[in-house]
Design a protein around this motif. Structure first.
Motif, mmCIF file in Angstrom:
data_model
loop_
_atom_site.group_PDB
_atom_site.id
_atom_site.type_symbol
_atom_site.label_atom_id
_atom_site.label_comp_id
_atom_site.label_asym_id
_atom_site.label_seq_id
_atom_site.Cartn_x
_atom_site.Cartn_y
_atom_site.Cartn_z
ATOM 1 N N MET A 91 0.831 -1.202 0.000
ATOM 2 C CA MET A 91 0.000 0.000 0.000
ATOM 3 C C MET A 91 0.869 1.257 0.000
ATOM 4 O O MET A 91 0.589 2.219 -0.713
ATOM 5 C CB MET A 91 -0.939 0.023 1.191
ATOM 6 C CG MET A 91 -1.762 1.299 1.274
ATOM 7 S SD MET A 91 -2.923 1.285 2.625
ATOM 8 C CE MET A 91 -4.282 0.498 1.793
ATOM 9 N N HIS A 92 1.928 1.248 0.773
ATOM 10 C CA HIS A 92 2.808 2.413 0.825
ATOM 11 C C HIS A 92 3.572 2.596 -0.486
ATOM 12 O O HIS A 92 3.880 3.722 -0.872
ATOM 13 C CB HIS A 92 3.766 2.316 2.006
ATOM 14 C CG HIS A 92 3.078 2.475 3.322
ATOM 15 N ND1 HIS A 92 3.338 1.670 4.399
ATOM 16 C CD2 HIS A 92 2.101 3.320 3.724
ATOM 17 C CE1 HIS A 92 2.559 2.022 5.413
ATOM 18 N NE2 HIS A 92 1.803 3.022 5.026
ATOM 19 N N GLN A 93 3.865 1.497 -1.170
ATOM 20 C CA GLN A 93 4.593 1.599 -2.430
ATOM 21 C C GLN A 93 3.711 2.059 -3.586
ATOM 22 O O GLN A 93 4.152 2.850 -4.423
ATOM 23 C CB GLN A 93 5.245 0.255 -2.766
ATOM 24 C CG GLN A 93 6.395 -0.076 -1.845
ATOM 25 C CD GLN A 93 6.954 -1.472 -2.068
ATOM 26 O OE1 GLN A 93 6.475 -2.235 -2.896
ATOM 27 N NE2 GLN A 93 7.980 -1.815 -1.294
ATOM 28 N N VAL A 94 2.477 1.561 -3.651
ATOM 29 C CA VAL A 94 1.619 1.923 -4.789
ATOM 30 C C VAL A 94 0.699 3.089 -4.472
ATOM 31 O O VAL A 94 0.195 3.734 -5.387
ATOM 32 C CB VAL A 94 0.782 0.722 -5.309
ATOM 33 C CG1 VAL A 94 1.673 -0.421 -5.744
ATOM 34 C CG2 VAL A 94 -0.244 0.270 -4.312
ATOM 35 N N VAL A 100 -7.119 -0.980 -8.029
ATOM 36 C CA VAL A 100 -6.948 -2.365 -7.594
ATOM 37 C C VAL A 100 -5.888 -3.066 -8.436
ATOM 38 O O VAL A 100 -5.072 -3.831 -7.914
ATOM 39 C CB VAL A 100 -8.289 -3.123 -7.666
ATOM 40 C CG1 VAL A 100 -8.094 -4.612 -7.422
ATOM 41 C CG2 VAL A 100 -9.270 -2.542 -6.667
ATOM 42 N N SER A 101 -5.864 -2.790 -9.712
ATOM 43 C CA SER A 101 -4.902 -3.447 -10.604
ATOM 44 C C SER A 101 -3.459 -3.196 -10.169
ATOM 45 O O SER A 101 -2.607 -4.071 -10.338
ATOM 46 C CB SER A 101 -5.109 -2.993 -12.045
ATOM 47 O OG SER A 101 -4.948 -1.589 -12.157
ATOM 48 N N ALA A 102 -3.170 -2.034 -9.594
ATOM 49 C CA ALA A 102 -1.807 -1.739 -9.137
ATOM 50 C C ALA A 102 -1.389 -2.688 -8.011
ATOM 51 O O ALA A 102 -0.226 -3.095 -7.944
ATOM 52 C CB ALA A 102 -1.705 -0.289 -8.668
ATOM 53 N N TYR A 103 -2.324 -3.036 -7.166
ATOM 54 C CA TYR A 103 -2.034 -3.998 -6.097
ATOM 55 C C TYR A 103 -1.825 -5.391 -6.684
ATOM 56 O O TYR A 103 -0.852 -6.072 -6.371
ATOM 57 C CB TYR A 103 -3.175 -4.042 -5.076
ATOM 58 C CG TYR A 103 -3.263 -2.814 -4.210
ATOM 59 C CD1 TYR A 103 -2.568 -2.750 -3.015
ATOM 60 C CD2 TYR A 103 -4.038 -1.724 -4.587
ATOM 61 C CE1 TYR A 103 -2.639 -1.627 -2.212
ATOM 62 C CE2 TYR A 103 -4.123 -0.600 -3.794
ATOM 63 C CZ TYR A 103 -3.416 -0.556 -2.607
ATOM 64 O OH TYR A 103 -3.478 0.556 -1.817
#
Length: 133
Positions: A91-94, A100-103
């Motif tokens: 979460m901190h990185q993205v 949602v797709s980034a996760y």
């Protein structure tokens, strides 16, 4: 969440929130069919993380602090800590507002899902419930 004894743990409502979050975070089918599809009423990754840490402050200290109130023992606490830290790191990185797709595309997501699944199964089993229901 089935027949989890409501008076079994002193802070059972918090336990219920943690279990719910872990269940969502640990289910790749749910991620695709609900979160990625944008189905109403199921929130997103950020909502699940909030449910995991909102009352417990697991983003600030160890679940070990809650042994005897939310978690039955140190094994549960360690499993929840592992899951929470992996998801929070992503979460901190993205970013909390990332799609949602980034996760789901993050290189660490499969390991976060695995850790959430392990914690979810442990808590559900210790509550005498089927973790897949």
């Amino acid at each position: 969440m089935g027949v989890m004894p409501l008076t079994d743990m002193p802070w059972w409502r918090w336990r219920t929130n943690v279990r719910s979050a872990l269940h969502m975070l640990s289910d790749p089918v749910f991620h695709h069919e609900y979160w990625l599809a944008g189905r109403e009423g199921y929130g997103d990754v950020t909502d699940a993380v909030y449910r995991l840490v909102e009352d417990t402050w697991l983003d600030n200290w160890s679940a070990e602090k809650y042994v005897g109130t939310i978690f039955r023992d140190s094994a549960e606490a360690a499993a929840v800590d592992t899951a929470a830290l992996r998801v929070l790191r992503i979460m901190h990185q993205v970013g909390a507002d990332a799609p949602v797709s980034a996760y789901l595309e993050h290189h660490g997501w499969p390991e976060a899902v695995r850790a959430a699944r392990e914690a979810h199964v442990m808590l559900a089993t210790n509550d005498a419930e089927d973790p897949d229901v």
